[in-house]
Design an enzyme around this catalytic site. Structure first.
Site, PDB file in Angstrom:
ATOM      1  N   SER A  95       0.830  -1.192   0.000  1.00 35.13           N
ATOM      2  CA  SER A  95       0.000   0.000   0.000  1.00 35.13           C
ATOM      3  C   SER A  95       0.867   1.246   0.000  1.00 35.13           C
ATOM      4  O   SER A  95       1.495   1.567   1.006  1.00 35.13           O
ATOM      5  CB  SER A  95      -0.922   0.007   1.226  1.00 35.13           C
ATOM      6  OG  SER A  95      -1.793  -1.102   1.185  1.00 35.13           O
ATOM      7  N   HIS A 103       6.696  10.842  -9.262  1.00 37.66           N
ATOM      8  CA  HIS A 103       8.009  11.325  -9.678  1.00 37.66           C
ATOM      9  C   HIS A 103       7.790  12.226 -10.894  1.00 37.66           C
ATOM     10  O   HIS A 103       6.968  11.911 -11.761  1.00 37.66           O
ATOM     11  CB  HIS A 103       8.943  10.176 -10.066  1.00 37.66           C
ATOM     12  CG  HIS A 103       9.066   9.120  -9.016  1.00 37.66           C
ATOM     13  ND1 HIS A 103       9.866   9.246  -7.907  1.00 37.66           N
ATOM     14  CD2 HIS A 103       8.464   7.910  -8.907  1.00 37.66           C
ATOM     15  CE1 HIS A 103       9.768   8.161  -7.162  1.00 37.66           C
ATOM     16  NE2 HIS A 103       8.922   7.335  -7.748  1.00 37.66           N
ATOM     17  N   CYS A 142      -4.015  -2.524  -0.965  1.00 36.34           N
ATOM     18  CA  CYS A 142      -4.414  -3.895  -0.679  1.00 36.34           C
ATOM     19  C   CYS A 142      -5.696  -3.859   0.138  1.00 36.34           C
ATOM     20  O   CYS A 142      -5.975  -2.891   0.843  1.00 36.34           O
ATOM     21  CB  CYS A 142      -3.318  -4.656   0.069  1.00 36.34           C
ATOM     22  SG  CYS A 142      -2.767  -3.871   1.585  1.00 36.34           S
TER      23      CYS A 142
END
Length: 254
Positions: A101, A106, A129
């Site tokens: 998780s 970026h 998850c």
């Protein structure tokens, strides 16, 4: 899934990951304008703003933030990673969530070495998850970056079990990422899918279908250019967009 919740044996172990590659294309007419564009992008999408975007994503998908790491880079670019969990956790629970998780972003501002084309790319991963779904944040992220080209990947991995022990390899219906994109956004883009249904892998590529040269010029307008310059720049921008959308270098447009 809607309100009919699955009854599972233990924790929902499915991992759902939504990945974005978002691109903005721009033309800067001079070396000074190119430098200013990089500075502008670096300021617009610095680590502080990216962190707030990911915090908003966490709220949207109903996740709890465990840790935030952010970094601005020299000469340009930024990265942010946020670890999240489905439920509030204590210290002993953190380790099991590290590889499942997380939210990451970026940025990659760059320019063509010989032409005035500037390209800004943002890579985003929303991995969860359990019951929470990254698809809930899809439209917020698309609106936050308002990109010219978007490549989307969604994958469900692993399995969980129902009360009888039967394996469940997906817990919701999906046949295309496009089903989750707002109609107003779909109307602005041309889109194609490449899906592998047997593996629960879904891939969508998007490119804006309307083109206004003024939207791709930095610090100038098309009225500042001669008709020949407008034609040349329009061709270069189209070339960049087509190559990114198709994922390969292409013959020069005439």
């Amino acid at each position: 899934m809607k309100n009919n919740k699955l009854k599972l044996y233990g924790f929902n172990n499915l991992t759902k990951t939504l990945s974005f590659n978002m691109y903005d294309i721009c033309y800067a007419v001079s070396d000074e304008s190119r430098r200013q564009y990089i500075e502008y992008i670096d300021e617009q999408y610095n680590a502080e703003r990216l962190t707030q975007i990911l915090r908003n994503v966490s709220d949207i998908i109903g996740a709890h933030i465990l840790n935030v790491a952010s970094q601005d880079y020299d000469p340009q670019g930024a990265s942010v990673t946020i670890l999240i969990s489905e439920e509030e956790v204590n210290d002993a629970d953190v380790v099991c969530h590290l590889d499942k998780s997380h939210l990451t972003v970026h940025t990659y501002p760059e320019s063509h070495p010989q032409k005035g084309i500037m390209t800004f790319r943002a890579d985003i991963d929303v991995s969860t998850c359990g019951r929470i779904s990254p698809l809930n944040a899809l439209n917020y992220l698309l609106d936050s970056f308002d990109s010219d080209i978007v490549t989307l990947d969604y994958r469900v991995r692993g399995f969980t079990r129902d009360m009888n022990g039967k394996k469940l390899f997906i817990d919701h219906r999906i046949n295309s990422i496009q089903n989750y994109i707002a109609p107003a956004t779909r109307n602005r883009y041309d889109m194609i899918d490449v899906n592998v249904y047997q593996e629960n892998i879904f891939h969508t590529k998007m490119v804006l279908h309307d083109f206004d040269l003024d939207n791709y010029l930095f610090n100038i307008t098309k009225d500042d250019l001669t008709p020949r310059q407008q034609q040349q720049i329009r061709r270069q921008v189209h070339q960049e967009m087509l190559e990114i959308y198709n994922g390969r270098n292409m013959p020069s447009m005439r």
